[in-house]
Design a protein around this motif. Structure first.
Motif, PDB file in Angstrom:
ATOM      1  N   ARG A  18       0.834  -1.214   0.000  1.00  0.00           N
ATOM      2  CA  ARG A  18       0.000   0.000   0.000  1.00  0.00           C
ATOM      3  C   ARG A  18       0.862   1.254   0.000  1.00  0.00           C
ATOM      4  NH1 ARG A  18      -5.196  -0.913   3.957  1.00  0.00           N
ATOM      5  NH2 ARG A  18      -5.704  -2.989   3.219  1.00  0.00           N
ATOM      6  N   ALA A  19       1.886   1.250   0.834  1.00  0.00           N
ATOM      7  CA  ALA A  19       2.771   2.411   0.911  1.00  0.00           C
ATOM      8  C   ALA A  19       3.504   2.620  -0.411  1.00  0.00           C
ATOM      9  CB  ALA A  19       3.765   2.233   2.056  1.00  0.00           C
ATOM     10  N   LEU A  20       3.953   1.549  -1.012  1.00  0.00           N
ATOM     11  CA  LEU A  20       4.650   1.660  -2.290  1.00  0.00           C
ATOM     12  C   LEU A  20       3.695   2.113  -3.391  1.00  0.00           C
ATOM     13  CD1 LEU A  20       7.258   1.435  -3.793  1.00  0.00           C
ATOM     14  CD2 LEU A  20       6.960  -1.030  -3.895  1.00  0.00           C
ATOM     15  N   ALA A  21       2.482   1.583  -3.393  1.00  0.00           N
ATOM     16  CA  ALA A  21       1.487   2.003  -4.381  1.00  0.00           C
ATOM     17  C   ALA A  21       1.177   3.493  -4.242  1.00  0.00           C
ATOM     18  CB  ALA A  21       0.210   1.172  -4.233  1.00  0.00           C
ATOM     19  N   LEU A  22       1.130   3.975  -3.029  1.00  0.00           N
ATOM     20  CA  LEU A  22       0.896   5.399  -2.795  1.00  0.00           C
ATOM     21  C   LEU A  22       2.019   6.233  -3.418  1.00  0.00           C
ATOM     22  CD1 LEU A  22      -0.846   7.589  -1.393  1.00  0.00           C
ATOM     23  CD2 LEU A  22       0.586   7.230   0.640  1.00  0.00           C
ATOM     24  N   GLU A  23       3.260   5.816  -3.208  1.00  0.00           N
ATOM     25  CA  GLU A  23       4.393   6.529  -3.804  1.00  0.00           C
ATOM     26  C   GLU A  23       4.333   6.472  -5.328  1.00  0.00           C
ATOM     27  OE1 GLU A  23       6.662   8.480  -2.284  1.00  0.00           O
ATOM     28  OE2 GLU A  23       5.436   8.113  -0.512  1.00  0.00           O
ATOM     29  N   LEU A  24       4.018   5.317  -5.873  1.00  0.00           N
ATOM     30  CA  LEU A  24       3.922   5.173  -7.327  1.00  0.00           C
ATOM     31  C   LEU A  24       2.802   6.039  -7.898  1.00  0.00           C
ATOM     32  CD1 LEU A  24       4.521   1.333  -7.519  1.00  0.00           C
ATOM     33  CD2 LEU A  24       6.085   3.117  -8.350  1.00  0.00           C
ATOM     34  N   GLY A  25       1.689   6.125  -7.174  1.00  0.00           N
ATOM     35  CA  GLY A  25       0.600   6.995  -7.591  1.00  0.00           C
ATOM     36  C   GLY A  25       1.017   8.450  -7.606  1.00  0.00           C
ATOM     37  N   HIS A  26       1.754   8.869  -6.583  1.00  0.00           N
ATOM     38  CA  HIS A  26       2.269  10.247  -6.540  1.00  0.00           C
ATOM     39  C   HIS A  26       3.241  10.513  -7.684  1.00  0.00           C
ATOM     40  CE1 HIS A  26       0.342  11.722  -2.966  1.00  0.00           C
ATOM     41  NE2 HIS A  26       0.861  10.792  -2.188  1.00  0.00           N
ATOM     42  N   GLU A  27       3.948   9.478  -8.129  1.00  0.00           N
ATOM     43  CA  GLU A  27       4.896   9.633  -9.247  1.00  0.00           C
ATOM     44  C   GLU A  27       4.189   9.667 -10.600  1.00  0.00           C
ATOM     45  OE1 GLU A  27       8.166   6.901  -9.164  1.00  0.00           O
ATOM     46  OE2 GLU A  27       8.639   7.396  -7.091  1.00  0.00           O
ATOM     47  N   GLY A  28       2.891   9.369 -10.621  1.00  0.00           N
ATOM     48  CA  GLY A  28       2.136   9.472 -11.860  1.00  0.00           C
ATOM     49  C   GLY A  28       1.837   8.173 -12.571  1.00  0.00           C
ATOM     50  N   TYR A  29       2.153   7.050 -11.957  1.00  0.00           N
ATOM     51  CA  TYR A  29       1.826   5.767 -12.575  1.00  0.00           C
ATOM     52  C   TYR A  29       0.340   5.454 -12.437  1.00  0.00           C
ATOM     53  CZ  TYR A  29       6.736   4.418 -12.919  1.00  0.00           C
ATOM     54  OH  TYR A  29       8.071   4.352 -13.240  1.00  0.00           O
ATOM     55  N   ALA A  30      -0.226   4.807 -13.441  1.00  0.00           N
ATOM     56  CA  ALA A  30      -1.519   4.144 -13.301  1.00  0.00           C
ATOM     57  C   ALA A  30      -1.225   2.844 -12.559  1.00  0.00           C
ATOM     58  CB  ALA A  30      -2.131   3.863 -14.663  1.00  0.00           C
ATOM     59  N   ALA A  46      -9.825   3.151  -3.899  1.00  0.00           N
ATOM     60  CA  ALA A  46     -10.520   4.419  -3.670  1.00  0.00           C
ATOM     61  C   ALA A  46      -9.629   5.398  -2.909  1.00  0.00           C
ATOM     62  CB  ALA A  46     -11.825   4.174  -2.908  1.00  0.00           C
ATOM     63  N   ASP A  47      -8.912   4.898  -1.911  1.00  0.00           N
ATOM     64  CA  ASP A  47      -8.010   5.741  -1.137  1.00  0.00           C
ATOM     65  C   ASP A  47      -6.879   6.277  -2.019  1.00  0.00           C
ATOM     66  OD1 ASP A  47      -6.932   6.772   1.460  1.00  0.00           O
ATOM     67  OD2 ASP A  47      -5.296   5.394   0.935  1.00  0.00           O
ATOM     68  N   LEU A  48      -6.294   5.407  -2.836  1.00  0.00           N
ATOM     69  CA  LEU A  48      -5.209   5.840  -3.722  1.00  0.00           C
ATOM     70  C   LEU A  48      -5.683   6.888  -4.724  1.00  0.00           C
ATOM     71  CD1 LEU A  48      -3.324   2.524  -4.541  1.00  0.00           C
ATOM     72  CD2 LEU A  48      -2.443   4.478  -3.259  1.00  0.00           C
ATOM     73  N   LYS A  49      -6.849   6.670  -5.298  1.00  0.00           N
ATOM     74  CA  LYS A  49      -7.396   7.651  -6.254  1.00  0.00           C
ATOM     75  C   LYS A  49      -7.575   8.999  -5.578  1.00  0.00           C
ATOM     76  CE  LYS A  49      -9.961   4.313  -9.022  1.00  0.00           C
ATOM     77  NZ  LYS A  49     -11.281   3.780  -9.382  1.00  0.00           N
ATOM     78  N   LEU A  50      -8.133   8.979  -4.388  1.00  0.00           N
ATOM     79  CA  LEU A  50      -8.390  10.209  -3.641  1.00  0.00           C
ATOM     80  C   LEU A  50      -7.090  10.927  -3.276  1.00  0.00           C
ATOM     81  CD1 LEU A  50     -10.552  11.971  -2.208  1.00  0.00           C
ATOM     82  CD2 LEU A  50     -10.177  10.556  -0.190  1.00  0.00           C
ATOM     83  N   ARG A  51      -6.107  10.177  -2.824  1.00  0.00           N
ATOM     84  CA  ARG A  51      -4.865  10.775  -2.329  1.00  0.00           C
ATOM     85  C   ARG A  51      -3.871  11.146  -3.418  1.00  0.00           C
ATOM     86  NH1 ARG A  51      -3.143   6.921   2.512  1.00  0.00           N
ATOM     87  NH2 ARG A  51      -1.566   8.528   2.849  1.00  0.00           N
ATOM     88  N   THR A  52      -3.960  10.485  -4.583  1.00  0.00           N
ATOM     89  CA  THR A  52      -2.948  10.734  -5.616  1.00  0.00           C
ATOM     90  C   THR A  52      -3.514  11.211  -6.941  1.00  0.00           C
ATOM     91  OG1 THR A  52      -2.971   8.491  -6.541  1.00  0.00           O
ATOM     92  CG2 THR A  52      -1.525   8.891  -4.635  1.00  0.00           C
ATOM     93  N   GLY A  53      -4.799  10.977  -7.175  1.00  0.00           N
ATOM     94  CA  GLY A  53      -5.385  11.296  -8.465  1.00  0.00           C
ATOM     95  C   GLY A  53      -5.017  10.285  -9.548  1.00  0.00           C
ATOM     96  N   ALA A  54      -4.337   9.223  -9.168  1.00  0.00           N
ATOM     97  CA  ALA A  54      -3.901   8.212 -10.135  1.00  0.00           C
ATOM     98  C   ALA A  54      -5.083   7.396 -10.646  1.00  0.00           C
ATOM     99  CB  ALA A  54      -2.882   7.269  -9.494  1.00  0.00           C
ATOM    100  N   GLU A  55      -4.911   6.857 -11.833  1.00  0.00           N
ATOM    101  CA  GLU A  55      -5.858   5.877 -12.359  1.00  0.00           C
ATOM    102  C   GLU A  55      -5.554   4.555 -11.654  1.00  0.00           C
ATOM    103  OE1 GLU A  55      -6.359   3.422 -16.473  1.00  0.00           O
ATOM    104  OE2 GLU A  55      -5.855   5.550 -16.641  1.00  0.00           O
TER     105      GLU A  55
END
Length: 176
Positions: A18-30, A46-55
């Motif tokens: 989860r923590a790594l996915a959050l970082e990847l989402g912030h970096e712009g990865y889908a 849902a949490d990742l989308k909300l916190r990062t805007g990632a797909e």
């Protein structure tokens, strides 16, 4: 720099994934989250989308079903546009004393922690090597560093995973 492309995170309900996915989402990865618990994956998504805007998408992955792993990876490669990476953070551990009393309980621990991950990693390595791009993050465990009476079956599987990852690193470094 904003990353482009997509990544599959297997074992995505684990805290480290989860923590790594959050970082990847912030970096712009889908991100495609994979695991057994679809309801929990949807909450994480849902949490990742909300916190990062990632797909973010979810897909089922059951490491205990060895026969399904090649098809899982094939589906990832065909359905996920611009697949750039794979994160593997899968692990299961059964009480060692129970395994001592019933050695058959050791088989799923070995299969999930080593065999299933090995099949997935080998398929991913072949894909990324053919593409001449991509990356793999494999998360093992310190339990594989030294045998302990309290979890030696789990530790032995993680030790094998660590060595597989080391060999893959050597192999793939030659292909870029």
């Amino acid at each position: 720099m904003v990353a482009e492309g997509a990544v599959v995170v297997v074992g995505a309900t684990s805290p480290i994934a989860r923590a790594l996915a959050l970082e990847l989402g912030h970096e712009g990865y889908a991100i495609s989250l994979a695991g057994r618990d679809i309801a929990e994956l949807q909450r994480v998504a849902a949490d990742l989308k909300l916190r990062t805007g990632a797909e973010v998408s979810v897909r089922e992955f059951d490491a205990a079903n060895l026969d399904s792993i090649p098809m899982f990876w094939e589906d990832c490669c065909s359905q996920i546009l611009d697949l750039k990476g794979l994160v593997v953070a899968v692990g299961t551990m059964t009480d060692q004393q129970a395994q001592n009393e019933d050695p058959d309980l050791s088989l799923p621990v070995m299969q999930v922690n080593y065999t299933a991950m090995g099949v997935l990693l080998m398929n991913a390595a072949m894909h990324f090597e053919e593409q001449k791009q991509g990356w793999i993050i494999g998360i093992s465990s310190v339990a594989g560093d030294r045998g302990r009476a309290s979890n030696y079956v789990y530790g032995s599987a993680k030790a094998g995973l660590t060595q597989l990852l080391s060999g893959l690193r050597a192999r793939l470094s030659r292909s870029g």
